[in-house]
Scaffold this motif. Structure first.
Motif, PDB file in Angstrom:
ATOM      1  N   GLU A   9      47.375 -24.126  -8.002  1.00 39.96           N
ATOM      2  CA  GLU A   9      48.101 -24.335  -6.757  1.00 39.96           C
ATOM      3  C   GLU A   9      47.573 -23.364  -5.710  1.00 39.96           C
ATOM      4  OE1 GLU A   9      52.352 -26.025  -8.304  1.00 39.96           O
ATOM      5  OE2 GLU A   9      52.195 -23.849  -8.047  1.00 39.96           O
ATOM      6  N   ILE A  10      47.356 -23.881  -4.507  1.00 42.63           N
ATOM      7  CA  ILE A  10      46.908 -23.066  -3.381  1.00 42.63           C
ATOM      8  C   ILE A  10      48.069 -22.967  -2.399  1.00 42.63           C
ATOM      9  CG2 ILE A  10      45.296 -22.880  -1.448  1.00 42.63           C
ATOM     10  CD1 ILE A  10      43.304 -24.533  -3.132  1.00 42.63           C
ATOM     11  N   PRO A  11      48.576 -21.746  -2.152  1.00 42.93           N
ATOM     12  CA  PRO A  11      49.708 -21.584  -1.235  1.00 42.93           C
ATOM     13  C   PRO A  11      49.316 -21.880   0.211  1.00 42.93           C
ATOM     14  CG  PRO A  11      49.289 -19.568  -2.493  1.00 42.93           C
ATOM     15  CD  PRO A  11      48.152 -20.491  -2.737  1.00 42.93           C
ATOM     16  N   VAL A  12      50.228 -22.517   0.945  1.00 45.72           N
ATOM     17  CA  VAL A  12      49.997 -22.806   2.361  1.00 45.72           C
ATOM     18  C   VAL A  12      51.281 -22.578   3.152  1.00 45.72           C
ATOM     19  CG1 VAL A  12      48.249 -24.540   1.750  1.00 45.72           C
ATOM     20  CG2 VAL A  12      50.569 -25.285   2.259  1.00 45.72           C
ATOM     21  N   ASN A  13      51.129 -22.313   4.441  1.00 43.93           N
ATOM     22  CA  ASN A  13      52.261 -22.225   5.358  1.00 43.93           C
ATOM     23  C   ASN A  13      52.479 -23.542   6.097  1.00 43.93           C
ATOM     24  OD1 ASN A  13      52.992 -19.479   4.930  1.00 43.93           O
ATOM     25  ND2 ASN A  13      51.218 -18.860   6.132  1.00 43.93           N
ATOM     26  N   ASP A  14      51.387 -24.252   6.376  1.00 46.00           N
ATOM     27  CA  ASP A  14      51.425 -25.500   7.130  1.00 46.00           C
ATOM     28  C   ASP A  14      50.706 -26.567   6.306  1.00 46.00           C
ATOM     29  OD1 ASP A  14      50.825 -27.655   8.891  1.00 46.00           O
ATOM     30  OD2 ASP A  14      50.860 -26.311  10.625  1.00 46.00           O
ATOM     31  N   LEU A  15      51.461 -27.380   5.605  1.00 46.91           N
ATOM     32  CA  LEU A  15      50.865 -28.362   4.693  1.00 46.91           C
ATOM     33  C   LEU A  15      50.024 -29.398   5.425  1.00 46.91           C
ATOM     34  CD1 LEU A  15      50.569 -29.141   1.744  1.00 46.91           C
ATOM     35  CD2 LEU A  15      52.669 -30.480   1.942  1.00 46.91           C
ATOM     36  N   ASP A  16      50.442 -29.815   6.619  1.00 45.87           N
ATOM     37  CA  ASP A  16      49.651 -30.785   7.387  1.00 45.87           C
ATOM     38  C   ASP A  16      48.292 -30.200   7.760  1.00 45.87           C
ATOM     39  OD1 ASP A  16      51.610 -32.791   7.342  1.00 45.87           O
ATOM     40  OD2 ASP A  16      52.566 -32.021   9.160  1.00 45.87           O
TER      41      ASP A  16
END
Length: 121
Positions: A9-16
């Motif tokens: 899993e790669i963490p993100v703040n803005d999935l779009d």
């Protein structure tokens, strides 16, 4: 025996934003879902093929960063991949470097602040 790692899993703040970035850099198509309240963009998977798959994930405990583990994505051409990364607002952290008979590696920072590695034979 299976390979020791089965999923990432790669963490993100803005999935779009993250989904668009990885779609352009690697040409992947993502399946969007929510699992246990966590927003996810699932990388393509073929359970009959070798290797692992994973997801871009947005949730309270997922914090993007350059520290920690490195994921190595295979690419046919590191230079072209890094050009796409730069055109989308990413940056090169470790330039294309020979690792002898094993090929080439590089690292970049994605638009979420994660360090992602590349490998090319």
């Amino acid at each position: 025996m299976k390979n020791p790692v089965g999923y990432f899993e790669i963490p993100v703040n803005d999935l779009d934003r993250a989904t668009r970035f990885y779609e352009v850099v690697f040409g992947y198509q993502f399946e969007r879902t929510i699992i246990d309240g966590i927003e996810m963009g699932l990388f393509p998977s073929n359970h009959q093929a070798q290797g692992i798959t994973g997801a871009l994930v947005k949730g309270d405990t997922y914090v993007p960063g350059k520290e920690g583990s490195r994921l190595y994505f295979s690419t046919g051409n590191i230079d072209e991949t890094l050009d796409k990364v730069l055109s989308l607002g990413g940056s090169v952290l470790y330039p294309k470097t020979s690792i002898g008979k094993l090929g080439w590696v590089a690292e970049f920072e994605d638009v979420e602040g994660n360090c992602i590695a590349l490998h090319c034979e």
